[in-house]
Write a protein that holds these residues in place. Structure first.
Motif, PDB file in Angstrom:
ATOM      1  N   ARG A  46       0.862  -1.184   0.000  1.00 31.35           N
ATOM      2  CA  ARG A  46       0.000   0.000   0.000  1.00 31.35           C
ATOM      3  C   ARG A  46       0.896   1.230   0.000  1.00 31.35           C
ATOM      4  O   ARG A  46       1.851   1.312   0.772  1.00 31.35           O
ATOM      5  CB  ARG A  46      -0.907   0.023   1.230  1.00 31.35           C
ATOM      6  N   LEU A  47       0.575   2.191  -0.854  1.00 29.67           N
ATOM      7  CA  LEU A  47       1.299   3.453  -0.896  1.00 29.67           C
ATOM      8  C   LEU A  47       0.785   4.326   0.247  1.00 29.67           C
ATOM      9  O   LEU A  47      -0.409   4.618   0.309  1.00 29.67           O
ATOM     10  CB  LEU A  47       1.083   4.148  -2.242  1.00 29.67           C
ATOM     11  N   ARG A  48       1.670   4.705   1.148  1.00 28.41           N
ATOM     12  CA  ARG A  48       1.272   5.489   2.326  1.00 28.41           C
ATOM     13  C   ARG A  48       1.559   6.978   2.202  1.00 28.41           C
ATOM     14  O   ARG A  48       0.781   7.808   2.669  1.00 28.41           O
ATOM     15  CB  ARG A  48       1.955   4.936   3.579  1.00 28.41           C
ATOM     16  N   SER A  49       2.724   7.341   1.615  1.00 27.15           N
ATOM     17  CA  SER A  49       3.063   8.756   1.535  1.00 27.15           C
ATOM     18  C   SER A  49       4.035   8.997   0.395  1.00 27.15           C
ATOM     19  O   SER A  49       4.555   8.065  -0.218  1.00 27.15           O
ATOM     20  CB  SER A  49       3.662   9.250   2.862  1.00 27.15           C
ATOM     21  N   LEU A  76      -1.832  -2.403  -3.844  1.00 27.73           N
ATOM     22  CA  LEU A  76      -1.482  -3.113  -5.072  1.00 27.73           C
ATOM     23  C   LEU A  76      -1.137  -4.559  -4.761  1.00 27.73           C
ATOM     24  O   LEU A  76      -0.162  -4.829  -4.059  1.00 27.73           O
ATOM     25  CB  LEU A  76      -0.297  -2.447  -5.756  1.00 27.73           C
ATOM     26  N   LYS A  77      -1.927  -5.466  -5.292  1.00 22.51           N
ATOM     27  CA  LYS A  77      -1.594  -6.885  -5.211  1.00 22.51           C
ATOM     28  C   LYS A  77      -0.543  -7.179  -6.275  1.00 22.51           C
ATOM     29  O   LYS A  77      -0.346  -6.385  -7.200  1.00 22.51           O
ATOM     30  CB  LYS A  77      -2.851  -7.725  -5.455  1.00 22.51           C
ATOM     31  N   PRO A  78       0.141  -8.315  -6.180  1.00 26.23           N
ATOM     32  CA  PRO A  78       1.118  -8.664  -7.214  1.00 26.23           C
ATOM     33  C   PRO A  78       0.486  -8.572  -8.608  1.00 26.23           C
ATOM     34  O   PRO A  78      -0.620  -9.059  -8.848  1.00 26.23           O
ATOM     35  CB  PRO A  78       1.487 -10.106  -6.862  1.00 26.23           C
ATOM     36  N   MET A 103       6.034   2.864   1.044  1.00 24.78           N
ATOM     37  CA  MET A 103       5.115   1.758   0.840  1.00 24.78           C
ATOM     38  C   MET A 103       5.066   0.925   2.120  1.00 24.78           C
ATOM     39  O   MET A 103       6.003   0.935   2.912  1.00 24.78           O
ATOM     40  CB  MET A 103       5.572   0.890  -0.325  1.00 24.78           C
ATOM     41  N   GLN A 104       3.971   0.181   2.282  1.00 28.96           N
ATOM     42  CA  GLN A 104       3.814  -0.688   3.451  1.00 28.96           C
ATOM     43  C   GLN A 104       3.296  -2.048   2.990  1.00 28.96           C
ATOM     44  O   GLN A 104       2.358  -2.133   2.194  1.00 28.96           O
ATOM     45  CB  GLN A 104       2.834  -0.067   4.440  1.00 28.96           C
TER      46      GLN A 104
END
Length: 130
Positions: A46-49, A76-78, A103-104
């Motif tokens: 997941r894009l966090r910042s 984003l899944k693979p 990203m996390q």
């Protein structure tokens, strides 16, 4: 087009000069850039910042940080990708942008992904390295 891959996350950037929103006689030059983030890895992320470093043609640098992108924190899944378009005004007819995404993973691990440096130059202008 500009592209980089960090830890199986591919970032592709396509900048373009927005002539209709620019006013060179007033020192206003506007670019749009479209970014695609593609998960080439095997884990969900997941894009966090984001963090941008924007340098104009006079060498003045501004740093911009914020949560997510365009008001979203995409997961984003693979094999999945996310695309968005944003913009950048400058007071000079050229500049450069570079940055990182935080990203996390689903496990909570945070990591940085490089956004490749890309040039902002008005069409038909001499290219200058900053």
């Amino acid at each position: 087009m500009y592209r980089s891959v960090t830890r199986s996350i591919q970032v592709t950037v396509q900048p373009r000069f927005v002539e209709d929103d620019s006013a060179p006689s007033e020192g206003r030059y506007v670019w749009a850039y479209t970014i695609e983030i593609l998960n080439l890895g095997l884990e969900n992320v997941r894009l966090r910042s984001r963090c941008w470093k924007i340098t104009d043609g006079r060498g003045r640098t501004e740093e911009v940080r914020g949560i997510g992108v365009v008001g979203k924190e995409p997961s984003l899944k693979p094999g999945e990708s996310f695309e968005y378009t944003s913009g950048c005004p400058l007071s000079t007819p050229s500049g450069i942008m570079v940055g990182t995404y935080q990203m996390q993973t689903d496990d909570g691990e945070m990591f940085s992904v490089d956004i490749p440096a890309f040039s902002l130059d008005i069409p038909n202008a001499a290219r200058v390295l900053h």
